[in-house]
Design a protein around this motif. Structure first.
Motif, PDB file in Angstrom:
ATOM      1  N   GLU A   6       0.830  -1.207   0.000  1.00 13.60           N
ATOM      2  CA  GLU A   6       0.000   0.000   0.000  1.00 13.60           C
ATOM      3  C   GLU A   6       0.867   1.260   0.000  1.00 13.60           C
ATOM      4  OE1 GLU A   6      -1.980  -2.978   2.922  1.00 13.60           O
ATOM      5  OE2 GLU A   6       0.040  -2.239   2.486  1.00 13.60           O
ATOM      6  N   SER A   7       0.298   2.326  -0.520  1.00 16.91           N
ATOM      7  CA  SER A   7       0.952   3.630  -0.483  1.00 16.91           C
ATOM      8  C   SER A   7      -0.104   4.713  -0.603  1.00 16.91           C
ATOM      9  CB  SER A   7       1.981   3.762  -1.607  1.00 16.91           C
ATOM     10  OG  SER A   7       1.359   3.652  -2.870  1.00 16.91           O
ATOM     11  N   GLY A   8       0.308   5.949  -0.351  1.00 14.45           N
ATOM     12  CA  GLY A   8      -0.580   7.085  -0.566  1.00 14.45           C
ATOM     13  C   GLY A   8      -1.136   7.747   0.678  1.00 14.45           C
ATOM     14  N   GLY A   9      -0.853   7.173   1.831  1.00 21.74           N
ATOM     15  CA  GLY A   9      -1.359   7.787   3.053  1.00 21.74           C
ATOM     16  C   GLY A   9      -0.610   9.072   3.380  1.00 21.74           C
ATOM     17  N   GLY A  10      -1.090   9.759   4.420  1.00 16.71           N
ATOM     18  CA  GLY A  10      -0.440  10.992   4.840  1.00 16.71           C
ATOM     19  C   GLY A  10      -1.323  11.801   5.750  1.00 16.71           C
ATOM     20  N   LEU A  11      -0.887  13.034   5.968  1.00 17.83           N
ATOM     21  CA  LEU A  11      -1.631  13.976   6.796  1.00 17.83           C
ATOM     22  C   LEU A  11      -2.418  14.916   5.887  1.00 17.83           C
ATOM     23  CD1 LEU A  11      -2.276  15.406   9.503  1.00 17.83           C
ATOM     24  CD2 LEU A  11      -0.150  16.716   9.168  1.00 17.83           C
ATOM     25  N   VAL A  12      -3.695  15.075   6.157  1.00 17.10           N
ATOM     26  CA  VAL A  12      -4.543  15.931   5.335  1.00 17.10           C
ATOM     27  C   VAL A  12      -5.523  16.664   6.239  1.00 17.10           C
ATOM     28  CG1 VAL A  12      -6.221  14.084   4.895  1.00 17.10           C
ATOM     29  CG2 VAL A  12      -6.008  15.979   3.266  1.00 17.10           C
ATOM     30  N   GLN A  13      -5.920  17.845   5.832  1.00 13.14           N
ATOM     31  CA  GLN A  13      -6.879  18.614   6.614  1.00 13.14           C
ATOM     32  C   GLN A  13      -8.293  18.099   6.387  1.00 13.14           C
ATOM     33  OE1 GLN A  13      -6.346  22.763   5.606  1.00 13.14           O
ATOM     34  NE2 GLN A  13      -4.655  22.973   7.054  1.00 13.14           N
ATOM     35  N   PRO A  14      -9.167  18.309   7.337  1.00 12.72           N
ATOM     36  CA  PRO A  14     -10.580  17.927   7.129  1.00 12.72           C
ATOM     37  C   PRO A  14     -11.127  18.548   5.847  1.00 12.72           C
ATOM     38  CG  PRO A  14     -10.220  18.494   9.420  1.00 12.72           C
ATOM     39  CD  PRO A  14      -8.946  18.844   8.698  1.00 12.72           C
ATOM     40  N   GLY A  15     -11.861  17.739   5.100  1.00  8.35           N
ATOM     41  CA  GLY A  15     -12.389  18.182   3.820  1.00  8.35           C
ATOM     42  C   GLY A  15     -11.469  17.893   2.655  1.00  8.35           C
ATOM     43  N   GLY A  16     -10.254  17.472   2.947  1.00 11.26           N
ATOM     44  CA  GLY A  16      -9.287  17.183   1.902  1.00 11.26           C
ATOM     45  C   GLY A  16      -9.456  15.807   1.283  1.00 11.26           C
ATOM     46  N   SER A  17      -8.524  15.481   0.385  1.00 10.66           N
ATOM     47  CA  SER A  17      -8.587  14.213  -0.351  1.00 10.66           C
ATOM     48  C   SER A  17      -7.242  13.508  -0.337  1.00 10.66           C
ATOM     49  CB  SER A  17      -8.991  14.473  -1.810  1.00 10.66           C
ATOM     50  OG  SER A  17     -10.260  15.053  -1.902  1.00 10.66           O
ATOM     51  N   LEU A  18      -7.315  12.189  -0.448  1.00 13.63           N
ATOM     52  CA  LEU A  18      -6.136  11.345  -0.630  1.00 13.63           C
ATOM     53  C   LEU A  18      -6.519  10.207  -1.556  1.00 13.63           C
ATOM     54  CD1 LEU A  18      -4.636  10.898   2.974  1.00 13.63           C
ATOM     55  CD2 LEU A  18      -3.547  12.089   1.065  1.00 13.63           C
ATOM     56  N   ARG A  19      -5.540   9.676  -2.256  1.00 19.05           N
ATOM     57  CA  ARG A  19      -5.751   8.462  -3.040  1.00 19.05           C
ATOM     58  C   ARG A  19      -4.755   7.410  -2.592  1.00 19.05           C
ATOM     59  NH1 ARG A  19      -5.269   7.058  -9.498  1.00 19.05           N
ATOM     60  NH2 ARG A  19      -3.041   7.202  -9.012  1.00 19.05           N
ATOM     61  N   LEU A  20      -5.300   6.320  -2.082  1.00 14.58           N
ATOM     62  CA  LEU A  20      -4.487   5.193  -1.673  1.00 14.58           C
ATOM     63  C   LEU A  20      -4.335   4.219  -2.828  1.00 14.58           C
ATOM     64  CD1 LEU A  20      -5.962   4.417   1.873  1.00 14.58           C
ATOM     65  CD2 LEU A  20      -4.240   6.120   1.196  1.00 14.58           C
TER      66      LEU A  20
END
Length: 129
Positions: free
Chosen positions: A6-20
């Protein structure tokens, strides 16, 4: 031999987006649905989403439906989890695993040698301002 990476995690603000991303072995893709699970400290493991290579069946938990989208790139043996409108309660270790999708639920595949499931090491997602 790693079955899932797996990859793609991190720190993001509420309302933000990530793709794992989850690169799975061909054996896993051919024989199981691939699920995304998450676990936060002190909480039970939760099935978040999943997809089957053969019939395209997908699963979303009630807590992420409408915000998360699972997809599969067969040529790359990769399952993606697009996560939008992230909330602090989405904070957890996310990992992909072999799974079954049935009766509107998702179940992780376990074996005597892998009682915690046929799964990857996971990627941390933290939603915080």
């Amino acid at each position: 031999q790693l079955q899932f990476v797996e990859s793609g995690g991190g720190l993001v603000q509420p309302g933000g987006s990530l793709r794992l991303s989850c690169v799975a072995s061909k054996y896993m893709l051919d024989n199981f649905a691939i699920g995304w699970f998450r676990q936060a400290p002190g909480k039970e493991r939760e099935g978040v989403s999943g997809i089957s290579k053969y019939d395209g069946t997908t699963y979303y938990s009630q807590f992420v439906k409408g915000r998360f989208t699972v997809s599969l790139d067969i040529a790359k043996n990769t399952v993606y989890l697009q996560m939008n409108s992230l909330k602090p309660e989405d904070t957890a270790l996310y990992y992909c695993a072999a799974a079954y999708i049935r009766d509107n639920t998702i179940v992780i595949v376990v074996t005597p040698d892998e009682p915690s499931g046929l799964r990857g090491q996971g990627t941390q997602v933290t939603v915080s301002s």
